[in-house]
Motif scaffolding. Structure first.
Motif, PDB file in Angstrom:
ATOM      1  N   ASN A   1      40.847 -34.267-104.866  1.00  0.00           N
ATOM      2  CA  ASN A   1      41.176 -32.903-104.471  1.00  0.00           C
ATOM      3  C   ASN A   1      42.122 -32.910-103.282  1.00  0.00           C
ATOM      4  N   ILE A   2      42.846 -31.807-103.145  1.00  0.00           N
ATOM      5  CA  ILE A   2      43.726 -31.572-102.010  1.00  0.00           C
ATOM      6  C   ILE A   2      43.235 -30.324-101.285  1.00  0.00           C
ATOM      7  N   GLN A   3      43.080 -30.428 -99.967  1.00  0.00           N
ATOM      8  CA  GLN A   3      42.620 -29.314 -99.157  1.00  0.00           C
ATOM      9  C   GLN A   3      43.693 -28.946 -98.136  1.00  0.00           C
ATOM     10  N   SER A   4      43.811 -27.670 -97.863  1.00  0.00           N
ATOM     11  CA  SER A   4      44.730 -27.202 -96.839  1.00  0.00           C
ATOM     12  C   SER A   4      44.013 -26.164 -95.975  1.00  0.00           C
ATOM     13  N   PHE A   5      44.092 -26.335 -94.643  1.00  0.00           N
ATOM     14  CA  PHE A   5      43.385 -25.468 -93.708  1.00  0.00           C
ATOM     15  C   PHE A   5      44.320 -24.950 -92.621  1.00  0.00           C
ATOM     16  N   TYR A   6      43.932 -23.824 -92.048  1.00  0.00           N
ATOM     17  CA  TYR A   6      44.492 -23.418 -90.766  1.00  0.00           C
ATOM     18  C   TYR A   6      43.374 -23.541 -89.740  1.00  0.00           C
ATOM     19  N   ASP A   7      43.626 -24.325 -88.698  1.00  0.00           N
ATOM     20  CA  ASP A   7      42.656 -24.574 -87.642  1.00  0.00           C
ATOM     21  C   ASP A   7      42.836 -23.503 -86.559  1.00  0.00           C
TER      22      ASP A   7
ATOM     23  N   LEU B   1      37.480 -15.830-111.821  1.00  0.00           N
ATOM     24  CA  LEU B   1      38.484 -14.844-111.438  1.00  0.00           C
ATOM     25  C   LEU B   1      39.911 -15.322-111.662  1.00  0.00           C
ATOM     26  N   PHE B   2      40.151 -16.625-111.412  1.00  0.00           N
ATOM     27  CA  PHE B   2      41.535 -17.094-111.429  1.00  0.00           C
ATOM     28  C   PHE B   2      41.661 -18.435-112.147  1.00  0.00           C
ATOM     29  N   ASP B   3      41.165 -19.501-111.548  1.00  0.00           N
ATOM     30  CA  ASP B   3      41.329 -20.837-112.102  1.00  0.00           C
ATOM     31  C   ASP B   3      40.180 -21.708-111.616  1.00  0.00           C
ATOM     32  N   ASN B   4      39.559 -22.464-112.530  1.00  0.00           N
ATOM     33  CA  ASN B   4      38.396 -23.242-112.126  1.00  0.00           C
ATOM     34  C   ASN B   4      38.757 -24.491-111.318  1.00  0.00           C
ATOM     35  N   HIS B   5      40.045 -24.731-111.073  1.00  0.00           N
ATOM     36  CA  HIS B   5      40.447 -25.832-110.197  1.00  0.00           C
ATOM     37  C   HIS B   5      40.541 -25.397-108.737  1.00  0.00           C
ATOM     38  N   LEU B   6      40.520 -24.099-108.484  1.00  0.00           N
ATOM     39  CA  LEU B   6      40.801 -23.572-107.151  1.00  0.00           C
ATOM     40  C   LEU B   6      39.530 -23.079-106.469  1.00  0.00           C
TER      41      LEU B   6
ATOM     42  N   PHE C   1      41.993 -23.518 -98.608  1.00  0.00           N
ATOM     43  CA  PHE C   1      41.707 -23.619-100.033  1.00  0.00           C
ATOM     44  C   PHE C   1      41.660 -25.078-100.451  1.00  0.00           C
ATOM     45  N   ARG C   2      41.075 -25.316-101.621  1.00  0.00           N
ATOM     46  CA  ARG C   2      40.955 -26.669-102.167  1.00  0.00           C
ATOM     47  C   ARG C   2      41.311 -26.631-103.647  1.00  0.00           C
ATOM     48  N   TRP C   3      42.144 -27.590-104.069  1.00  0.00           N
ATOM     49  CA  TRP C   3      42.509 -27.730-105.482  1.00  0.00           C
ATOM     50  C   TRP C   3      41.953 -29.051-105.979  1.00  0.00           C
TER      51      TRP C   3
END
Length: 237
Positions: A24-30, A202-207, A233-235
């Motif tokens: 998985n790939i995760q992206s955050f704002y700290d 709601l959208f995509d089961n990868h998200l 979010f995490r993909w």
């Protein structure tokens, strides 16, 4: 981080995609530090044990850079772990040997050697792993108590809500630190509980959307307790 570490990380990421591992790939704002972070994470089990790694990048904003041509990546941290278990059909199947390497842009790496124990519910919807390791510093940094304790947990469908996941880790380790006021410490604590909700309906089961709270004590040059909430979010591939 040295070129060798970066090349090793790139090779591990390529292997993860090729092997169809849990990646998985995760992206955050700290919100605490005021910058973005990203994480690539992979876990894969096999008949000899399991492999886990993650690679963190920490980004500066344009306003934080002194030079418009400066790199957006302000620092990187990398861990790769190997669980060793040739006895998966025995009564000791949940006990594994453990080898770990931790490296960053802030100094030489640390090798960790020890053992871990895996706890889980019958359907594996609830898991918890405990690890105890001896730390071997590679030239930079030191520890009068060269021991590291780690706990990693995962709870799926929290409170019976499908798609809600509570996961995270806690590390406690020996770490000789000196702070700006002249005081010192012999150990550090870091925990990052995460809460994710899958948008499959709601959208995509990868998200997944959610976030984490970084709670630390005597960590990264900061004396005492710190709290840094993050959202992102995490993909999952």
């Amino acid at each position: 981080m040295s070129k060798k570490i970066l090349l090793s990380a790139a090779a591990a990421i390529a292997f993860a995609f090729a092997a169809n591992a849990q990646t998985n790939i995760q992206s955050f704002y700290d919100f605490g530090r005021g910058y973005a972070t990203s994480t690539v994470e992979m876990f894969k089990g096999d008949k000899f044990g399991d492999t886990f790694f993650f690679l963190d990048h920490y980004y500066t904003t344009a306003g934080q850079r002194q030079d418009a041509m400066a790199s957006a990546i302000n620092g990187s941290y990398f861990e790769i772990e190997r669980g060793i278990n040739f006895w998966q059909d025995s009564d000791l199947k949940d006990l594994s040997g453990h080898v770990e390497y931790d490296g960053s842009t802030w100094g030489a790496g640390i090798w960790c050697f020890g053992a871990k124990y895996f706890l889980h519910s019958k359907d594996y919807s609830k898991t918890f792993t405990l690890a105890l390791m001896y730390d071997l510093h590679m030239g930079v940094g030191s520890a009068d108590i060269p021991i590291k304790f780690s706990g990693v947990w995962g709870l799926n469908d929290l409170f019976g809500l499908k798609g809600l996941v509570f996961k995270g880790f806690i590390d406690v380790w020996g770490n000789n630190s000196t702070f700006l006021d002249g005081s010192s410490a012999k150990f550090s604590i870091l925990t990052e509980p995460q809460l994710w909700f899958n948008l499959g309906g709601l959208f995509d089961n990868h998200l997944d959307v959610g976030g984490e709270v970084e709670l630390s004590y005597n960590f990264a040059g900061n004396k005492g307790f710190m709290c840094n909430p993050c959202a992102g979010f995490r993909w999952t591939f």
